[in-house]
Design an enzyme around this catalytic site. Structure first.
Site, short mmCIF file in Angstrom:
data_model
loop_
_atom_site.label_atom_id
_atom_site.label_comp_id
_atom_site.label_asym_id
_atom_site.label_seq_id
_atom_site.Cartn_x
_atom_site.Cartn_y
_atom_site.Cartn_z
N GLU A 194 -0.15 -14.49 11.88
CA GLU A 194 -0.28 -15.74 11.15
C GLU A 194 1.10 -16.29 10.80
OE1 GLU A 194 -3.13 -17.16 10.57
OE2 GLU A 194 -4.50 -15.53 11.10
N ASP A 205 -3.85 -5.49 4.95
CA ASP A 205 -5.04 -5.50 5.81
C ASP A 205 -5.44 -4.07 6.18
OD1 ASP A 205 -6.86 -7.05 7.91
OD2 ASP A 205 -5.82 -5.48 9.03
N LYS A 209 -8.91 -1.59 5.16
CA LYS A 209 -9.71 -0.88 6.16
C LYS A 209 -9.68 0.62 5.91
CE LYS A 209 -8.82 -4.52 9.53
NZ LYS A 209 -8.02 -4.95 10.70
#
Length: 432
Positions: A194, A205, A209
């Site tokens: 991004e 991120d 997870k």
């Protein structure tokens, strides 16, 4: 479902990269889905922020709405697919959908890692399903094997590359010799990163997870805040080159381990031997390595992101939830019976690779070795590179508490014979 009507009515929240592919697959695979589920699956609404925004798929007339709250509150919606991401309004919408009798399929890793128990409790109270395979590693089926296929086994370790952006960057640094900034720019140019890559490159991120993986694998509630997190922005070309000299490669790893009666969960860059299965995971691909007592070692590999791969995982969950709905049953809910505590990072046993610029004079090696011994850290290997002003020692430790290794590095930085500690990186895999 209304009485006498076995159609399953689906509402989709979000029509971006993933949502548009869910809508496309629902239309293109309509007949096959009906055959697999046992009843037609009908899309009845798609909630978006702007009706006039450009989209990758043409949504049937009359289905687009900006009233997401009204859509999930409809009494004729059987299943809600949430792919808008973020914490709010996603949390409120999911809770409303469950309260109004719909089952939910979500890809929202951030929400699950922050407040999963609230969602699971709401699903249990409503007697509905909450499925989330797409929340970790895109199309790779990893959550269902942990929850179902390995339910009769004892998982001891989950080690994974679960962020494609960082894997692409580190792979480019390894194969081309590029620095971090150069590799990041290439990732952004190709659409892998991004414009603001913070969530990826700083490990947020991957930490979300890891929390989900640890919760499932060890039947305990683990949140993203429980996961020790370090990103890759400080990884240098010299670090990658040093790993190459050791026959290793640098990867951002999510590591979840069962340690006695505790769970250890961490995300950080680490050197792993090129002989390790994860070392061969290239570019933006993901892979998760699972170790269990009976099954042994298993690896799951594939595209970990992208609209179509993630939509594939969403549709897989949708079929399962729809079948459950038709059968009047629900799948397995949250399994947190073990209620294990999370081990502090300082107590977690790790290995370090430390590169130290030193004065090239007698007694230096002994002094460095003494610094490790002061904190009960055993040295596995040590080598000297260069001479004179360019002298450098490269030390690899045996496993020791992370806090002891950190204290050793701090002591090294304070020694007169040490000009600079140029690199500190954990080491995973291989023989000690």
């Amino acid at each position: 479902m209304t009485e006498g009507d076995e159609r399953l009515r689906v509402a989709v929240l979000g029509c971006g990269a993933v949502g548009s592919q869910v809508v496309r697959l629902l239309a293109e695979q309509h007949d096959d889905l009906a055959a697999r589920v046992g009843a037609p699956v009908e899309l009845v609404g798609v909630a978006v922020r702007r009706l006039d925004a450009p989209r990758e798929v043409e949504v049937p007339e009359g289905l687009l709405t900006t009233d997401a709250a009204g859509l999930v509150a409809r009494d004729d919606v059987d299943l809600v697919v949430e792919v808008i991401g973020g914490i709010e309004p996603a949390r409120g919408l999911i809770l409303s959908a469950l309260e109004n009798g719909a089952s939910v399929v979500t890809a929202n890793k951030a929400l699950l890692a922050e407040d999963g128990p609230t969602l699971f409790e709401a699903a249990a109270k409503a007697g509905r399903d909450l499925y989330y395979e797409a929340a970790v590693a895109g199309a790779i089926p990893i959550l269902r094997p942990l929850r179902e296929s390995l339910a009769g086994d004892k998982v001891t370790r989950v080690l994974g590359i679960v962020n494609g952006t960082t894997n692409f960057i580190l792979d480019k640094m390894d194969t081309s010799g590029a620095g971090f900034s150069e590799a990041l720019q290439e990732a952004q140019d190709l659409g892998y990163a991004e414009a603001d890559p913070t969530a990826d490159v700083e490990g947020f991120d991957a930490a979300a997870k890891a929390a989900i993986l640890a919760s499932l694998a060890f039947h305990s509630r683990v949140t993203a805040s429980d996961v020790h997190r370090e990103g890759i922005s400080e990884v240098t070309a010299a670090d990658v080159a040093s790993a190459r000299d050791m026959g290793s490669v640098v990867k951002l790893l999510a590591i979840c381990e069962l340690r006695g009666d505790q769970v250890a969960a961490r995300v950080h860059p680490a050197m792993i031997p090129r002989s390790h299965p994860l070392a061969s995971v290239r570019e933006a691909y993901n892979a998760v390595f699972v170790e269990s007592e009976a099954a042994g070692q298993l690896m799951f590999y594939g595209p970990g992101a992208g609209g179509a791969p993630t939509a594939s995982a969403v549709l897989g969950d949708l079929v399962t939830v729809a079948r459950n709905r038709l059968a009047g049953t629900r799948g397995a809910g949250e399994s947190a019976y073990a209620d294990r505590a999370v081990q502090p990072m300082g107590e977690t046993r790790t290995r370090y690779h430390v590169a130290i610029d030193v004065d090239d004079r007698a007694g230096v090696l002994a002094a460095v070795a003494n610094a490790f011994a002061d904190h009960d850290v055993s040295i596995q290997t040590v080598r000297q590179e260069g001479r004179g002003a360019d002298a450098q020692l490269v030390v690899v430790s045996h496993a020791a508490p992370d806090a002891a290794l950190a204290a050793t590095v701090q002591q090294l930085r304070e020694m007169d014979i040490v000009r600079e500690v140029t690199s500190v990186m954990r080491v995973e895999g291989g023989d000690e």
